[in-house]
Write an enzyme that holds these catalytic residues in place. Structure first.
Site, short mmCIF file in Angstrom:
data_model
loop_
_atom_site.label_atom_id
_atom_site.label_comp_id
_atom_site.label_asym_id
_atom_site.label_seq_id
_atom_site.Cartn_x
_atom_site.Cartn_y
_atom_site.Cartn_z
N GLU A 17 0.84 -1.21 0.00
CA GLU A 17 0.00 0.00 0.00
C GLU A 17 0.86 1.25 0.00
O GLU A 17 2.08 1.21 0.19
CB GLU A 17 -0.90 0.02 1.25
CG GLU A 17 -2.34 -0.41 1.02
CD GLU A 17 -3.18 0.67 0.33
OE1 GLU A 17 -2.61 1.71 -0.07
OE2 GLU A 17 -4.39 0.47 0.19
N ASN A 165 -9.92 5.30 2.72
CA ASN A 165 -8.88 5.10 1.71
C ASN A 165 -8.73 6.35 0.86
O ASN A 165 -9.54 7.28 0.92
CB ASN A 165 -9.25 3.91 0.80
CG ASN A 165 -8.48 2.66 1.15
OD1 ASN A 165 -7.29 2.73 1.42
ND2 ASN A 165 -9.15 1.52 1.13
N ASP A 213 -9.78 2.05 -4.16
CA ASP A 213 -8.83 1.96 -3.05
C ASP A 213 -8.03 3.26 -2.98
O ASP A 213 -8.61 4.33 -2.89
CB ASP A 213 -7.96 0.72 -3.23
CG ASP A 213 -7.35 0.21 -1.94
OD1 ASP A 213 -6.93 1.04 -1.12
OD2 ASP A 213 -7.27 -1.01 -1.74
#
Length: 302
Positions: A17, A165, A213
């Protein structure tokens, strides 16, 4: 501009991420949330480092003057500049939340909440950190988006979030974008003086195309969104029109950011968590050279 991807870092991150370009060091920062790792990658020479955290880490960003700010399970932590350059020592002492910190780690804001962890975060144009949280069980409304100043003051901006997110700002700072992933929406807010209002939908991801996301905003004000279970990154214009699609060889695409000295290469993190048979590049960091032109990102003013 191209749509040809390359492999920047071949890895098996459980939940890769948060790619972020650290202009001061010329390195890409990224994390493995569930693997509790903070990674760096130097595109000039391929050099990589990894540091282990003692709890799940949702985001890492550079600080003004050097060092890193971490969005950790139990709050916001700081790593000093000298400590932030160390590699993984494989051991920790005392109450440090980061191994090998040699005393360089400290909590800026410590607020453990049982069943909750940190998730994505971004630094606003004024240098504040906007840090998201979510519950491990992804209970609806169990997460937040909070604004943290350099002195550790915290203000909850959104208090009814499921999976916080993808936060980013327009080039003039007057708009803020945010994804609450299960809603399938990319939302946009009016932003001024650290406040947001006028929430509305920029775009909605259709059923079967994945979930929004992480995101980044380019120099033209377009929004690039990674699609979890969508095997792609999409670019939307400021009017919400779908402008480009970059197909990728992995289903769980988690976040994207422009990096490199000219901010023209789009780096993309991916995940393998929850996949019975992950494709070979799941968990790696991919890059699309010359994808566009990114915005210089501010460092955290703390």
């Amino acid at each position: 501009m191209t749509t040809r991807y390359e492999v920047a870092v071949r890895a098996e991150a459980e939940l890769g991420e948060g790619p972020t370009w650290d202009a001061a060091t010329g390195r890409l920062l990224w994390i493995d949330i569930l693997g509790s790792r903070v990674h760096t990658y130097d595109p000039a020479d391929g050099r990589r480092t990894v540091r282990r955290t003692e709890q799940h880490v949702g985001a890492v960003k550079p600080r003004v003057g050097g060092g890193l700010v971490l969005n950790l399970r139990d709050g916001i932590g700081l790593l000093d500049a000298d400590s932030a350059t160390d590699g993984d020592t494989g051991s920790g002492t005392g109450g440090d939340a980061v191994t090998g910190s040699d005393g360089g780690f400290r909590w800026l804001h410590h607020e453990p909440v049982p069943g909750r962890r940190a998730n994505d975060a971004a630094v606003a144009p004024d240098g504040t950190l906007w840090a998201g949280t979510m519950r491990y069980d992804e209970a609806p409304g169990g997460g937040t988006l909070s604004r943290i100043t350099g002195d550790g003051s915290v203000e909850v901006v959104l208090d009814d979030v499921t999976v916080s997110n993808g936060t980013g700002w327009s080039p003039d700072g007057r708009l803020m974008y945010h994804n609450d992933t299960p809603t399938r929406r990319i939302d946009v807010f009016d932003h001024a003086d650290g406040k947001v209002s006028g929430r509305r939908t920029l775009a909605e991801i259709e059923v079967g195309a994945g979930f929004p996301d992480g995101l980044t905003v380019d120099a033209e004000g377009c929004v690039w969104v990674a699609l979890w279970d969508g095997a792609a990154v999409r670019r939307y214009t400021p009017d919400g029109e779908l402008d480009r699609v970059i197909p990728l060889p992995v289903p769980r695409v988690t976040a994207c950011a422009f990096a490199g000295p000219d901010l023209t290469d789009l780096y993309i993190t991916t995940a393998r968590v929850g996949l019975a048979s992950p494709p070979p590049l799941s968990g790696s960091v991919l890059v699309v050279p010359d994808a566009g032109k990114g915005l210089a990102q501010p460092a955290f003013a703390g």
